[in-house]
Scaffold this active site. Structure first.
Site, PDB file in Angstrom:
ATOM      1  CG  HIS A   1      -0.206   0.020   2.523  1.00 48.50           C
ATOM      2  ND1 HIS A   1       0.321   1.169   3.056  1.00 48.50           N
ATOM      3  CD2 HIS A   1       0.108  -0.973   3.391  1.00 48.50           C
ATOM      4  CE1 HIS A   1       0.908   0.895   4.196  1.00 48.50           C
ATOM      5  NE2 HIS A   1       0.809  -0.407   4.429  1.00 48.50           N
TER       6      HIS A   1
ATOM      7  NE  ARG B   1      -1.546  -0.223   6.776  1.00 50.83           N
ATOM      8  CZ  ARG B   1      -2.023  -0.816   7.861  1.00 50.83           C
ATOM      9  NH1 ARG B   1      -3.227  -0.520   8.300  1.00 50.83           N
ATOM     10  NH2 ARG B   1      -1.292  -1.699   8.531  1.00 50.83           N
TER      11      ARG B   1
ATOM     12  CD  GLU C   1       2.508  -4.898   8.120  1.00 51.49           C
ATOM     13  OE1 GLU C   1       2.872  -6.099   8.000  1.00 51.49           O
ATOM     14  OE2 GLU C   1       3.063  -3.956   7.542  1.00 51.49           O
TER      15      GLU C   1
ATOM     16  CG  HIS D   1      -0.599  -4.733   4.855  1.00 49.27           C
ATOM     17  ND1 HIS D   1      -1.127  -3.543   5.307  1.00 49.27           N
ATOM     18  CD2 HIS D   1      -1.659  -5.468   4.411  1.00 49.27           C
ATOM     19  CE1 HIS D   1      -2.441  -3.554   5.150  1.00 49.27           C
ATOM     20  NE2 HIS D   1      -2.792  -4.720   4.615  1.00 49.27           N
TER      21      HIS D   1
END
Ligand SMILES: O=C(O)[C@@H](CO)OP(=O)(O)O
Length: 238
Positions: free
Chosen positions: A10, A61, A88, A180
């Site tokens: 992202h 995100r 993440e 991520h």
């Protein structure tokens, strides 16, 4: 038949900007992060690869980065599959803390171990934390972690690769995975067979598509970042 995967971390998030440990907190992109996502879409479009499917996490995100990139590519119609396993890495008790302040408190070496060692997780998130994910309905039925090392992150990413992404790729689909820094490092470790030691120095830049060609056994035969000005060294001699 060669297959193409694009890994897309992202764009810059609000907490990337503020230098805070983020993990499972659902912060949004900054304006710069949105611009990075659009640029990624332009680079992917220029490349001309015909993508068939996309995968992302359940974090805003990554989802918005994918959407902005697809918009630039004129490919908003592509199927998007979201799964928490691409989230993440969970940063445990470090979640929300400023990385520089944490270095000043615990020392550079300890913070580096928490951030980049393969199998040392940060201390677990306390129940009283201001950043709980437990009650978030997107995680209903999920055994929400209290902390994760990269190894623990790979332990939950790998089944998703095996059960969802690899079959699509084996089927001949070119796929984008928008995720991520650490969930993508986990996938890089898996695909490029990076050692526990060498993965500690692999960094994936934000919003810079990493294009990977795979053979029929899903072994990488070529890999490169599309924005060469912001590229980072890749494992496996690519
Ligand atoms: O804070 C985080 O969640 C991650 C990704 O931005 O940080 P780091 O690069 O320190 O692992």
């Amino acid at each position: 038949m060669p297959r193409t995967l694009a890994f897309l971390r992202h764009g810059q998030s609000q907490w990337n900007l503020e230098n805070r440990f983020t993990g499972w907190v659902d912060v949004d992109l900054t304006e710069k992060g949105e611009a990075e996502a659009r640029k990624a879409g332009q680079l992917l479009k220029q490349e001309g690869t015909e993508f068939d499917g996309t995968f992302t996490s359940v974090q805003t995100r990554a989802i918005r980065t994918l959407n902005l990139a697809l918009e630039e590519m004129g490919e908003c119609w592509l199927p998007v599959i979201k799964n928490w396993r691409l989230n993440e890495r969970h940063y445990g008790a470090l979640t929300g803390l400023n990385k520089q302040e944490t270095r000043e408190k615990h020392g550079d070496e300890q913070v580096h171990i928490w951030r980049r060692s393969y199998d040392v997780p940060p201390p677990p998130l306390e129940d009283s934390s201001a950043f709980p994910s437990l009650n978030d309905r997107r995680y209903r039925g999920v055994d929400v972690p209290k902390t994760e090392s990269l190894k623990l992150c790979l332990d939950r990413v790998e089944p998703y690769w095996n059960e969802a992404i690899a079959p699509a790729v084996r089927d001949g689909q070119n796929c984008i995975i928008a995720a991520h820094g650490n969930s993508l490092r986990a996938l890089v470790k898996l695909l490029f067979e990076v050692s526990d030691q060498d993965i500690t120095s692999v960094e994936i830049p934000t919003g810079n598509p990493l294009l990977i060609q795979l053979d029929e056994n899903l072994k990488p035969t070529a890999a490169r970042y599309l924005d060469q000005d912001r590229a980072q060294p890749l494992p496996g001699g690519f």
